[in-house]
Design a protein around this motif. Structure first.
Motif, PDB file in Angstrom:
ATOM      1  N   ASN A  13       0.829  -1.198   0.000  1.00  0.00           N
ATOM      2  CA  ASN A  13       0.000   0.000   0.000  1.00  0.00           C
ATOM      3  C   ASN A  13       0.867   1.252   0.000  1.00  0.00           C
ATOM      4  O   ASN A  13       1.769   1.387   0.820  1.00  0.00           O
ATOM      5  N   LYS A  16      -3.407   4.390   2.416  1.00  0.00           N
ATOM      6  CA  LYS A  16      -4.500   3.536   2.882  1.00  0.00           C
ATOM      7  C   LYS A  16      -5.690   4.398   3.287  1.00  0.00           C
ATOM      8  O   LYS A  16      -5.519   5.472   3.868  1.00  0.00           O
ATOM      9  N   THR A  17      -6.868   3.906   2.975  1.00  0.00           N
ATOM     10  CA  THR A  17      -8.093   4.596   3.349  1.00  0.00           C
ATOM     11  C   THR A  17      -8.052   4.965   4.827  1.00  0.00           C
ATOM     12  O   THR A  17      -7.674   4.157   5.666  1.00  0.00           O
ATOM     13  N   GLN A  19      -6.106   7.250   6.308  1.00  0.00           N
ATOM     14  CA  GLN A  19      -4.891   7.955   6.726  1.00  0.00           C
ATOM     15  C   GLN A  19      -5.092   9.463   6.629  1.00  0.00           C
ATOM     16  O   GLN A  19      -5.796   9.942   5.754  1.00  0.00           O
ATOM     17  N   ASP A  38     -13.599  -1.598   1.865  1.00  0.00           N
ATOM     18  CA  ASP A  38     -12.835  -2.189   2.954  1.00  0.00           C
ATOM     19  C   ASP A  38     -13.065  -3.689   3.007  1.00  0.00           C
ATOM     20  O   ASP A  38     -14.132  -4.171   2.639  1.00  0.00           O
ATOM     21  N   GLN A  42     -14.024  -4.625  -1.489  1.00  0.00           N
ATOM     22  CA  GLN A  42     -13.109  -3.729  -2.194  1.00  0.00           C
ATOM     23  C   GLN A  42     -13.351  -3.802  -3.698  1.00  0.00           C
ATOM     24  O   GLN A  42     -13.627  -4.859  -4.236  1.00  0.00           O
ATOM     25  N   ARG A  65      -7.818  10.050   3.916  1.00  0.00           N
ATOM     26  CA  ARG A  65      -7.777   9.464   2.575  1.00  0.00           C
ATOM     27  C   ARG A  65      -9.070   8.695   2.302  1.00  0.00           C
ATOM     28  O   ARG A  65      -9.559   7.970   3.156  1.00  0.00           O
ATOM     29  N   THR A  68      -7.608   3.514  -1.021  1.00  0.00           N
ATOM     30  CA  THR A  68      -6.318   2.852  -0.858  1.00  0.00           C
ATOM     31  C   THR A  68      -5.651   2.822  -2.221  1.00  0.00           C
ATOM     32  O   THR A  68      -6.304   2.585  -3.222  1.00  0.00           O
ATOM     33  N   ARG A  70      -2.495   0.946  -4.175  1.00  0.00           N
ATOM     34  CA  ARG A  70      -1.617  -0.204  -3.992  1.00  0.00           C
ATOM     35  C   ARG A  70      -0.718  -0.381  -5.207  1.00  0.00           C
ATOM     36  O   ARG A  70      -1.182  -0.347  -6.355  1.00  0.00           O
TER      37      ARG A  70
END
Length: 72
Positions: A13, A16-17, A19, A38, A42, A65, A68, A70
């Motif tokens: 990552n 990340k969602t 943050q 999540d 996802q 955020r 995510t 990646r």
């Protein structure tokens, strides 16, 4: 504004969602996926590669955020 080159491994990552940080990224090489949701819920909504950028909204807002990102 600081300039840092960061390297990420496959499946690592970048952000990340949830943050809370103020940083944007410009892809110099490789690709990333943008993922919403999540756990088991996802969904990949975009795939970005060299020359694309993401995370710029965090420079203007003070919100967590929303996705995510990646490395792939």
């Amino acid at each position: 504004m600081s300039k840092n080159i960061m390297y990420f491994q496959n499946a690592e990552n970048v952000i990340k969602t949830g943050q809370l940080e103020q940083r944007m990224f410009i892809i110099l090489e490789g690709e990333v996926t943008i993922i919403l949701g999540d756990g088991d819920n996802q969904i990949v909504v975009a795939r970005l590669s060299k020359g694309d950028f993401f995370g710029e909204i965090s420079l203007f807002t003070n919100t967590p955020r929303s996705a995510t990102v990646r490395a792939i």
